[in-house]
Every structure is written in structure tokens, then in C-alpha cells.
Design an enzyme around this catalytic site. Structure first.
Site, PDB file in Angstrom:
ATOM      1  N   ASP A   1       0.480  -0.869  11.098  1.00 60.12           N
ATOM      2  CA  ASP A   1       0.765   0.205  10.146  1.00 60.12           C
ATOM      3  C   ASP A   1      -0.442   0.381   9.228  1.00 60.12           C
ATOM      4  OD1 ASP A   1       1.944   1.955   8.192  1.00 60.12           O
ATOM      5  OD2 ASP A   1       3.906   1.339   8.907  1.00 60.12           O
ATOM      6  N   ASN A   2      -0.450  -0.265   8.075  1.00 60.43           N
ATOM      7  CA  ASN A   2      -1.562  -0.076   7.139  1.00 60.43           C
ATOM      8  C   ASN A   2      -2.476  -1.293   7.087  1.00 60.43           C
ATOM      9  OD1 ASN A   2      -0.894   2.525   6.178  1.00 60.43           O
ATOM     10  ND2 ASN A   2       0.680   1.655   4.850  1.00 60.43           N
TER      11      ASN A   2
ATOM     12  N   ASN B   1      -2.876   6.126  11.951  1.00 56.87           N
ATOM     13  CA  ASN B   1      -1.936   5.753  10.893  1.00 56.87           C
ATOM     14  C   ASN B   1      -2.658   5.368   9.610  1.00 56.87           C
ATOM     15  OD1 ASN B   1       0.214   3.848   9.527  1.00 56.87           O
ATOM     16  ND2 ASN B   1       1.326   5.047  11.046  1.00 56.87           N
TER      17      ASN B   1
ATOM     18  N   HIS C   1       2.926   9.216   0.304  1.00 53.41           N
ATOM     19  CA  HIS C   1       2.707   8.446   1.531  1.00 53.41           C
ATOM     20  C   HIS C   1       1.564   7.469   1.233  1.00 53.41           C
ATOM     21  CE1 HIS C   1       3.671   8.912   6.072  1.00 53.41           C
ATOM     22  NE2 HIS C   1       3.367   7.659   5.799  1.00 53.41           N
TER      23      HIS C   1
ATOM     24  N   ASP D   1      -2.385   8.631   5.807  1.00 49.02           N
ATOM     25  CA  ASP D   1      -3.098   7.789   4.851  1.00 49.02           C
ATOM     26  C   ASP D   1      -4.457   8.410   4.549  1.00 49.02           C
ATOM     27  OD1 ASP D   1      -3.494   5.690   3.125  1.00 49.02           O
ATOM     28  OD2 ASP D   1      -3.611   4.134   4.660  1.00 49.02           O
TER      29      ASP D   1
END
Length: 445
Positions: free
Chosen positions: A309-310, A258, A139, A198
Site C-alpha cells: 500500500d503506502n 498506489n 487520501h 498518493d
């Protein structure tokens, strides 16, 4: 005066307060986050973007850039071996039935190293580490660099037997294709880090293992999971690990914690951490204080106009790039049916000089909401579906390396975007960020 004449006005006032103070703002925010207000895309010039290395990169969840020296820039990417492994990163699907897995078990996920100057891509080898998908389902990841240039990687791994953080070391070199496995950190069974997504690794001067892990949900499946998702409940958290403290929750009350990114101080000083609150539509800025045993200090919350998201820092740590989802209802369908349902993507940039008290000369009592620049928006999914991470390569030497004089304020480089389902990594060449976004691509609250 009767009780009705007192109670009825009080109820009306209370309901009005709820409506004006909570319900209407919540519905307004949800309307924007779900993408219902989106009318058009904002894409780079036609022909400037292409999916690179479609034969290698598949559904890459996370990418990061490392500048080793002038003329040597590596991108590291954690990607699927086969698309059947995608369910392993989806916490609700993992929880349904651990025994209902593809037979035979797919190959384990891959870690790639891409030298951007020469376009050389190699799969990093993991000698002695299990190869099957039951033991290798990556991930998010992060790395820290030691004084001798060795990189220590910390990678979220969704093993069927239980989620872990895996530690590897790697010395970036054209002839070295090895990741050496050093340690496994199992997530505790008490609910801390229950659904890891994460990781941010802090570079301790002595090499101690110190890292943070986001836990994206509280519930696995069922009615409570549906409520958590569709009403954007703040039931997720951020966890911390060190050898001194073990695992602990350092921040709760998050609506789907996240992605993570953070600065890498060379002297063991404080660090800034950037956490994407997916369902909240926010980037939350925190401060890691070395002497506080993982007790983070909240600096600021920055609202976005999509589900982030990231987040990823630019190599000079001056800007933050955030990839995310502008049509989240389609994103869920797209992950299950990537060939028939498209999903929108977006990338935003925040100048970190505008965040926290930095904008006011470092006085902690003042903060400013920074401008959020949407530099890439693909509502229809023409170039990219379900974007998860974006990085910008400015093609300048690393900090501290002598460089030629650069004329003017032009900042041109390559923008990379990766998606949860795509083949290849989208590369937009000669992407100019020096002038900011075009009309309609800048917003602030």
C-alpha cells in the site's frame, strides 16, 4: 512436407513458450501475492502493541513523522471523520453513483497532529475550508519544509465535484493548531491522474509547487475494471505537475500505482522516489531529475511477497517501510464488512543502501536486488486489519542535532501501523529492528 507438419510443431513450441515464460510465472507470482502460501503470523511480543487514541483516529489512510527538534517529534495523520466516508477513497465506489451519498452528508475528514514525546493529540483546524464530506475526503499526503520551518502540505482530496490536490501551510508549534489553505490544483479532465491515490512533493529551493500523483486505475467500473483488478493489468500511471509543465504522465504501464514516498534534498538536487505498484507486488524506485521537467529515470524494481500500500521513509532516509495486504481477497470484503470479516496485514523494511547502484559504489551499470525484511505479519488480523501505512520512530534526534553517544548497534523505537478501517493507530513499543527479522521473516528473489 505438408503445412500441418510445419504448423503444428510451431504452435506447440509457441504454446510451450507462453506456458513456461509467462503463464506459469504469472500464476506462481499470483499465488504468493494472494497470500495462499501464508501459514503463520510474525507478531511482536504479546502486550507490546496497542491501538492508541481510538477515540480520535479512525480509518487513517496515511501517516508521516516530522522531527522538529530534539525532544519534539510530530506525527501527522489524515483520517476519516466517519466510516461512511471510506467509499470516497475507493475509486470504483466513487464512480458508481455520485448522487447515492449518505444523507445527511457526513462531516469532512480530519487532519491530526500527535506529539509523540508527550502523547498530545490535536485536530488541526482548517479555517475557511469547506467542512462537509462532499468537499473534504482525504487520501494520501506529503509535505515539504521551508528554511523557516514552515511545512507545506499537499493532500489528495476526493471532492464530489472532482478530485484535487489541496495545498496547506503549517508552522508546527505547541500553540499553533492551524492549517492555512493556499491553493487548489484540480486534476485534469483528460484522464491524467484519473484515480489519484498518493502524492510526493519535491522541495524546490524557490518554493515552486512540484509534485507527483499516482493514478491507481484506468477504468471506473464494469467488466474492464474487473479485468484490470483480477488479472493485474498494467494500465495505471504516475503523473507530474509543475507550474512550467502543467500536468503530464511521466510513467505508464503500472499495475495499480498506489503509494508514494521520496527523499527531500535540501539543495534542489536529484531525489529518489519510491512507488508502490499494488497489484504488481513491487516497489519501483525512480529518480527525479530537476533539469528534466518531470522525466523520471527508473532505477530498480523490488518485488515483495504481498500487495504494498503506502511506502514511508525513515526520518534519516536510510530505510523504507512498506505496509500492505497479505490476504487481499479478504481485504476487499473487510472494507465493506469491517465488523465481520478480518483482513491480514504486513510491514516490510528495505535498507536503501542495498538498492540501485548504491550497493556497488554508485556504478549505474550494476544493481542488486535488496533483502526485504518482513518485520510485522498479522495473517489473521489479530492486531491490525488492512494495514495501509507504517512508520518507525527511532527516538533519536533529527539529523544534524548533537546527540549522546549510542552504545553498540541497537536500534530500538516504536513501530506505528495504521489501517483502512481501524480505530486508533497501532503502536508497538520498544520494537527492535537492529537484529533483523526472525526466522521466516526474510526473503529475497
Amino acid at each position: 512436407m505438408g503445412i500441418k507438419s510445419v504448423l503444428l510443431p510451431a504452435i506447440v513450441i509457441f504454446l510451450g513458450y507462453l506456458l513456461q515464460g509467462h503463464v506459469i510465472p504469472y500464476l506462481h507470482r499470483s499465488y504468493h501475492l494472494m497470500g495462499f502460501s501464508r501459514t503463520r503470523s510474525q507478531l511482536p511480543p504479546e502486550g507490546s502493541c496497542a491501538e492508541a487514541h481510538q477515540d480520535k483516529f479512525l480509518g487513517c489512510e496515511d501517516i508521516q513523522i516530522y522531527k522538529k527538534e530534539k525532544g519534539t517529534t510530530y506525527m501527522f495523520a489524515v483520517c476519516l471523520a466517519e466510516y461512511e466516508n471510506r467509499w470516497r477513497t475507493m475509486s470504483d465506489l466513487r464512480a458508481i453513483d455520485k448522487e447515492n451519498r449518505p444523507v445527511p452528508t457526513p462531516a469532512g475528514d480530519k487532519i491530526w497532529r500527535w506529539r509523540l514525546e508527550t502523547d498530545e493529540v490535536v485536530e488541526l483546524e482548517l479555517p475557511g475550508f469547506a467542512e462537509g464530506g462532499d468537499e473534504r475526503a482525504w487520501h494520501g499526503f506529503d509535505f515539504v519544509e521551508s528554511a523557516d520551518g514552515t511545512l507545506s502540505f499537499y493532500i489528495i482530496n476526493h471532492k464530489v465535484s472532482g478530485d484535487t490536490v489541496e495545498k496547506f501551510t503549517h508552522k508546527p508549534d505547541a500553540r499553533n493548531h492551524i492549517l492555512t489553505h493556499l491553493a487548489t490544483f484540480p486534476l485534469p479532465e483528460n484522464g491524467i491522474g484519473k484515480h489519484p491515490n498518493d502524492v510526493y512533493a519535491y522541495p524546490h529551493p524557490t518554493g515552486k509547487d512540484i509534485f507527483y500523483v499516482t493514478s491507481e486505475h484506468k477504468y471506473d467500473t464494469g467488466v474492464m475494471r474487473t479485468i484490470e483488478d483480477y488479472t493485474r493489468r498494467p494500465w495505471a500511471h504516475l503523473a507530474y505537475y509543475s507550474s512550467e509543465t502543467g500536468w503530464k504522465i511521466v510513467k505508464s504501464g503500472l499495475a495499480s500505482a498506489n503509494g508514494l514516498a521520496g527523499t527531500k534534498p535540501a539543495n534542489g538536487g536529484p531525489a529518489r522516489i519510491y512507488l508502490s505498484e499494488l497489484l504488481g507486488g513491487n516497489i519501483i524506485i525512480l529518480e527525479h531529475r530537476p533539469g528534466a521537467a518531470g522525466e523520471v529515470r527508473e532505477i530498480q524494481t523490488v518485488p515483495l511477497d504481498f500487495l504494498p500500500d503506502n511506502p514511508r521513509l525513515s526520518p534519516d532516509e536510510k530505510d523504507l517501510y512498506i505496509a500492505g495486504h497479505v490476504t487481499p481477497l479478504q481485504t476487499s470484503q473487510h472494507i465493506h464488512k469491517p465488523e465481520s470479516v478480518s483482513s491480514g496485514s504486513a510491514v516490510a523494511r528495505i535498507a536503501l543502501s542495498q538498492t540501485g547502484s548504491d550497493f556497488f559504489g554508485g556504478r549505474d551499470e550494476y544493481t542488486s536486488t535488496p533483502v526485504v525484511e518482513e518485520i510485522f505479519v498479522d495473517v489473521e488480523g489479530k492486531l491490525m486489519n488492512a494495514s495501509s501505512t507504517s512508520v518507525f520512530w527511532d527516538k533519536l534526534p533529527p539529523v544534524g542535532v548533537a546527540e549522546e553517544e549510542v552504545e553498540g548497534e541497537e536500534v530500538v523505537g516504536d513501530l506505528f501501523v495504521t489501517g483502512l478501517t481501524g480505530r486508533g493507530i497501532l503502536r508497538c513499543r520498544e520494537f527492535d529492528i537492529s537484529e533483523g527479522p526472525t526466522d521466516g521473516m526474510k526473503f529475497s528473489y
